[in-house]
Scaffold this active site. Sequence first.
Site, PDB file in Angstrom:
ATOM      1  CE  LYS A   1      -2.952   4.198   3.306  1.00 59.18           C
ATOM      2  NZ  LYS A   1      -4.178   4.129   4.107  1.00 59.18           N
TER       3      LYS A   1
ATOM      4  CE  LYS B   1      -3.818  -0.340   2.676  1.00 60.69           C
ATOM      5  NZ  LYS B   1      -4.592  -0.624   3.911  1.00 60.69           N
TER       6      LYS B   1
HETATM    7  N1  C2G Z   1     -12.435   6.413   5.836  1.00 61.76           N
HETATM    8  C1  C2G Z   1     -13.575   7.213   5.778  1.00 61.76           C
HETATM    9  N2  C2G Z   1     -13.445   8.558   5.842  1.00 61.76           N
HETATM   10  C2  C2G Z   1     -12.220   9.143   5.964  1.00 61.76           C
HETATM   11  C3  C2G Z   1     -11.065   8.328   6.036  1.00 61.76           C
HETATM   12  C4  C2G Z   1     -11.205   6.949   5.968  1.00 61.76           C
HETATM   13  O1  C2G Z   1     -14.700   6.699   5.653  1.00 61.76           O
HETATM   14  N3  C2G Z   1     -12.125  10.507   6.019  1.00 61.76           N
HETATM   15  C5  C2G Z   1     -12.615   4.954   5.770  1.00 61.76           C
HETATM   16  C6  C2G Z   1     -11.942   4.319   4.560  1.00 61.76           C
HETATM   17  O2  C2G Z   1     -12.770   4.396   3.412  1.00 61.76           O
HETATM   18  C7  C2G Z   1     -11.769   2.877   5.050  1.00 61.76           C
HETATM   19  C8  C2G Z   1     -11.516   3.052   6.565  1.00 61.76           C
HETATM   20  O3  C2G Z   1     -12.013   4.367   6.908  1.00 61.76           O
HETATM   21  O4  C2G Z   1     -12.987   2.154   4.873  1.00 61.76           O
HETATM   22  C9  C2G Z   1     -10.062   2.950   6.930  1.00 61.76           C
HETATM   23  O5  C2G Z   1      -9.349   3.908   6.164  1.00 61.76           O
HETATM   24  P1  C2G Z   1      -7.780   3.642   5.901  1.00 61.76           P
HETATM   25  O6  C2G Z   1      -7.119   3.301   7.175  1.00 61.76           O
HETATM   26  O7  C2G Z   1      -7.264   4.758   5.040  1.00 61.76           O
HETATM   27  O8  C2G Z   1      -7.839   2.291   5.071  1.00 61.76           O
HETATM   28  P2  C2G Z   1      -7.355   2.023   3.565  1.00 61.76           P
HETATM   29  O9  C2G Z   1      -5.944   2.434   3.426  1.00 61.76           O
HETATM   30  O10 C2G Z   1      -8.374   2.586   2.680  1.00 61.76           O
HETATM   31  O11 C2G Z   1      -7.334   0.416   3.549  1.00 61.76           O
HETATM   32  O12 C2G Z   1      -8.043  -3.868   1.628  1.00 61.76           O
HETATM   33  C10 C2G Z   1      -8.589  -2.576   1.829  1.00 61.76           C
HETATM   34  C11 C2G Z   1      -7.601  -1.640   2.475  1.00 61.76           C
HETATM   35  O13 C2G Z   1      -6.959  -2.256   3.577  1.00 61.76           O
HETATM   36  C12 C2G Z   1      -8.298  -0.352   2.916  1.00 61.76           C
END
Ligand code: C2G
Length: 137
Positions: free
Chosen positions: A47, A45
């Site tokens: 990250k 990712k």
């Molecule tokens: N999220 C949200 N609103 C935000 C930030 C995040 O609704 N302002 C949601 C994202 O859409 C996700 C969850 O919170 O459903 C976690 O966000 P992240 O930690 O950024 O996860 P991500 O990197 O999108 O990982 O296999 C799928 C991935 O692991 C998703």
Amino acid sequence: MKRVITYGTYDLLHYGHINLLRRAKALGDYLIVVLSTDEFNKAMKNKVCVQSYEERKMILEAIRYVDLVIPEENWEQKIHDVQMYQVDTFCIGSDWEGKFDFLKPYCEVVYLPRTEGISTTQRKSSVVQMFEKKTSK
Ligand code: C2G
């Protein structure tokens, strides 16, 4: 018992994450959060988290909406997870709209509107700005 699953990194937990988890739990009775490991974040990712997997896991386990936290180690594990945990509903934020429709033969797929105006990246930069302001005085 209706079982819901969602995936994420959840670094520097913020209200956008909480909004997602609250709505995810409201879709059923039991919420499984599949949490990206440090290795998966780095390798797949692109990250680098501020908080380690163990820290992020401990924080998520303390949230009332979350019933179980398990590791996300690759992109391919979702079908296996849905089957193994007898999941009824997969959900994730709308930034992933359509990306996980391949799960539709196995469970309901729900994309929840993302919370605008907040992100982990934003939180990191606001901390840096605060620090820079303090040190420039
Ligand atoms: N999220 C949200 N609103 C935000 C930030 C995040 O609704 N302002 C949601 C994202 O859409 C996700 C969850 O919170 O459903 C976690 O966000 P992240 O930690 O950024 O996860 P991500 O990197 O999108 O990982 O296999 C799928 C991935 O692991 C998703």
